[in-house]
Design an enzyme around this catalytic site. Structure first.
Site, PDB file in Angstrom:
ATOM      1  CG  LEU A  35      -1.918  -1.117   1.356  1.00  0.00           C
ATOM      2  CD1 LEU A  35      -2.538  -1.109   2.749  1.00  0.00           C
ATOM      3  CD2 LEU A  35      -2.987  -0.974   0.286  1.00  0.00           C
ATOM      4  CG  ASP A  78       1.317  -3.133   2.890  1.00  0.00           C
ATOM      5  OD1 ASP A  78       2.062  -2.223   2.495  1.00  0.00           O
ATOM      6  OD2 ASP A  78       0.275  -3.476   2.303  1.00  0.00           O
ATOM      7  CD  GLU A  83       5.602   1.382  15.252  1.00  0.00           C
ATOM      8  OE1 GLU A  83       6.218   1.785  16.248  1.00  0.00           O
ATOM      9  OE2 GLU A  83       5.489   2.040  14.206  1.00  0.00           O
ATOM     10  CG  ASP A  84       1.431  -0.009  10.576  1.00  0.00           C
ATOM     11  OD1 ASP A  84       1.545   0.956  11.351  1.00  0.00           O
ATOM     12  OD2 ASP A  84       1.803   0.020   9.388  1.00  0.00           O
ATOM     13  NE  ARG A 103      -0.292  -3.848   7.074  1.00  0.00           N
ATOM     14  CZ  ARG A 103       0.668  -3.179   7.719  1.00  0.00           C
ATOM     15  NH1 ARG A 103       0.621  -1.851   7.773  1.00  0.00           N
ATOM     16  NH2 ARG A 103       1.658  -3.827   8.307  1.00  0.00           N
ATOM     17  NE  ARG A 149      -3.870   3.006   5.527  1.00  0.00           N
ATOM     18  CZ  ARG A 149      -2.671   2.549   5.152  1.00  0.00           C
ATOM     19  NH1 ARG A 149      -1.919   1.898   6.023  1.00  0.00           N
ATOM     20  NH2 ARG A 149      -2.240   2.750   3.929  1.00  0.00           N
ATOM     21  CG  HIS A 180       0.725   5.499  10.017  1.00  0.00           C
ATOM     22  ND1 HIS A 180       1.418   4.551   9.306  1.00  0.00           N
ATOM     23  CD2 HIS A 180      -0.523   4.999  10.188  1.00  0.00           C
ATOM     24  CE1 HIS A 180       0.626   3.520   9.054  1.00  0.00           C
ATOM     25  NE2 HIS A 180      -0.551   3.771   9.578  1.00  0.00           N
ATOM     26  CB  CYS A 267       6.872   1.128   9.877  1.00  0.00           C
ATOM     27  SG  CYS A 267       6.487   2.857   9.595  1.00  0.00           S
TER      28      CYS A 267
END
Length: 275
Positions: A35, A78, A83-84, A103, A149, A180, A267
Site C-alpha cells: 500500500l 505490507d 508495528e502497525d 492487512r 487508518r 500516520h 514501522c
C-alpha cells in the site's frame, strides 16, 4: 471486553525508549504490491529492500536489542511493517486492528509470534481501527493520532485496555496530509519529541520539549530512540547536525525502499523491555 490484572503497571521510567527485545519480519517479494498514498510512485525493489532491512536489523542489534526476525509473509505485502498490527507496552502485547482490510490477516501471525514472548496477549475487540504507526508511547501517556487508518472507536477500545494497566491514552488530531501520526514525530527522550513544524503547530505536544525537524527533511521525523542511540533514516544531513548539536548519539539507517510505501524506521519493528 474481559478485564485482566497483571503485576506490572503503567509505563516504567525509561521504558519509552529503553528496550531489550525487538520483533521484525523480512520483506517478501510481494512488497512491490504494498500500500502507498500514490500508486503512481515507484515500486520498491525487493532485493534492495531486503538489504536495507538487514542493515536495519543489524543496527537494532548494535543498539543492544535481542532481535527475532520472522520469515516473509508473501500473502501480505505490507507485513514487513510489523508495528502497525500490535502494541507492546507495560509487559503486555495488544493485537491491533489495522485500518487497511488487506492487512487483517497479519494479526494472527503477530499474535502467534508475540505469544512466545508475552504471557499476556490481548486482542483489540472493536469495530474500529488502530494502526500502530499512529501510536506514540511516552512516559506520561500514550498518544493516538487520528488518521485514515485509525479512528475514534478504535482509539477508545485501546484506551479501555490501557486503563487496565494504569496507562492514560490521549487522542490527538493530526494534519490531513500525514499518513500516520509517527510519520511526523518520534520520541527522543522522556521529555523531548522530535516532530515536523506542521505537527508541532497543532499543539498536541504541549508540555513536552519539542525539537522541530529541519525544513525539507520532514521524512526524518520518523526516528526511533533505542537505548542510547537515535536511529535516523539516511539522507538527512541537517537533522544529523541538529541532533548531534543537541547531544544525541545518532546512527543512520537506509530506508529508501520503505519510504516508497510511506514507511519508516519505527514501522519495521516491535520493541519492548523484557520484565
Amino acid at each position: 471486553m474481559d478485564h485482566f490484572h497483571i503485576a506490572r503497571l503503567s509505563i516504567e521510567p525509561g521504558s519509552s525508549y529503553r528496550f531489550s527485545d525487538a520483533l521484525c519480519r523480512k520483506p517478501g517479494r510481494s512488497v512491490v504490491r504494498g500500500l502507498r498514498a500514490s500508486f503512481a510512485a515507484v515500486d520498491p525493489e525487493p532485493n534492495a529492500f531486503a538489504r536495507e532491512h538487514d542493515a536495519y536489523v543489524a543496527t537494532l542489534r548494535r543498539a543492544g536489542l535481542n532481535v527475532t526476525v520472522l520469515d516473509p509473509l508473501e500473502a501480505f505485502p505490507d507485513s514487513v511493517f510489523v508495528e502497525d498490527v500490535a502494541l507492546c507496552v507495560a509487559g503486555i502485547a495488544i493485537i491491533l486492528r489495522p485500518g487497511a482490510a488487506s492487512r487483517f490477516g497479519e494479526r494472527d501471525a503477530a499474535k502467534d509470534a508475540l505469544s512466545r514472548a508475552f504471557a499476556t496477549v490481548v486482542d483489540l475487540d472493536t469495530d474500529g481501527f488502530v494502526d500502530g504507526g499512529d501510536i506514540l508511547v511516552t512516559e506520561r501517556e500514550v498518544l493516538v493520532g487520528a488518521s485514515t487508518r485509525t479512528d475514534a472507536i478504535g482509539a477508545d477500545a485501546l484506551a479501555s485496555i490501557l486503563s487496565d494497566v494504569g496507562i492514560q491514552l490521549r487522542k490527538v488530531a493530526t494534519p490531513g496530509e500525514i499518513l500516520h501520526f509517527k510519520s511526523a514525530c518520534g520520541l527522543l527522550d522522556a521529555e523531548t519529541v522530535f516532530c515536523t513544524r506542521a505537527l508541532a503547530a497543532t499543539g498536541c505536544f504541549t508540555g513536552y520539549q519539542i525539537i522541530e525537524c529541519p525544513e525539507g527533511e520532514e521524512s526524518a521525523a520518523n526516528l526511533v530512540r533505542i537505548n542510547d542511540v537515535v536511529l535516523v533514516s539516511a539522507g538527512h544531513s541537517s537533522t544529523l547536525a541538529l541532533l548531534g548539536a543537541e547531544g544525541y548519539d545518532v546512527a543512520t539507517v537506509p530506508a529508501f525502499e520503505a519510504a516508497k510505501l510511506d514507511g519508516g524506521l519505527s514501522c519495521m519493528s516491535l520493541r519492548w523491555l523484557a520484565a
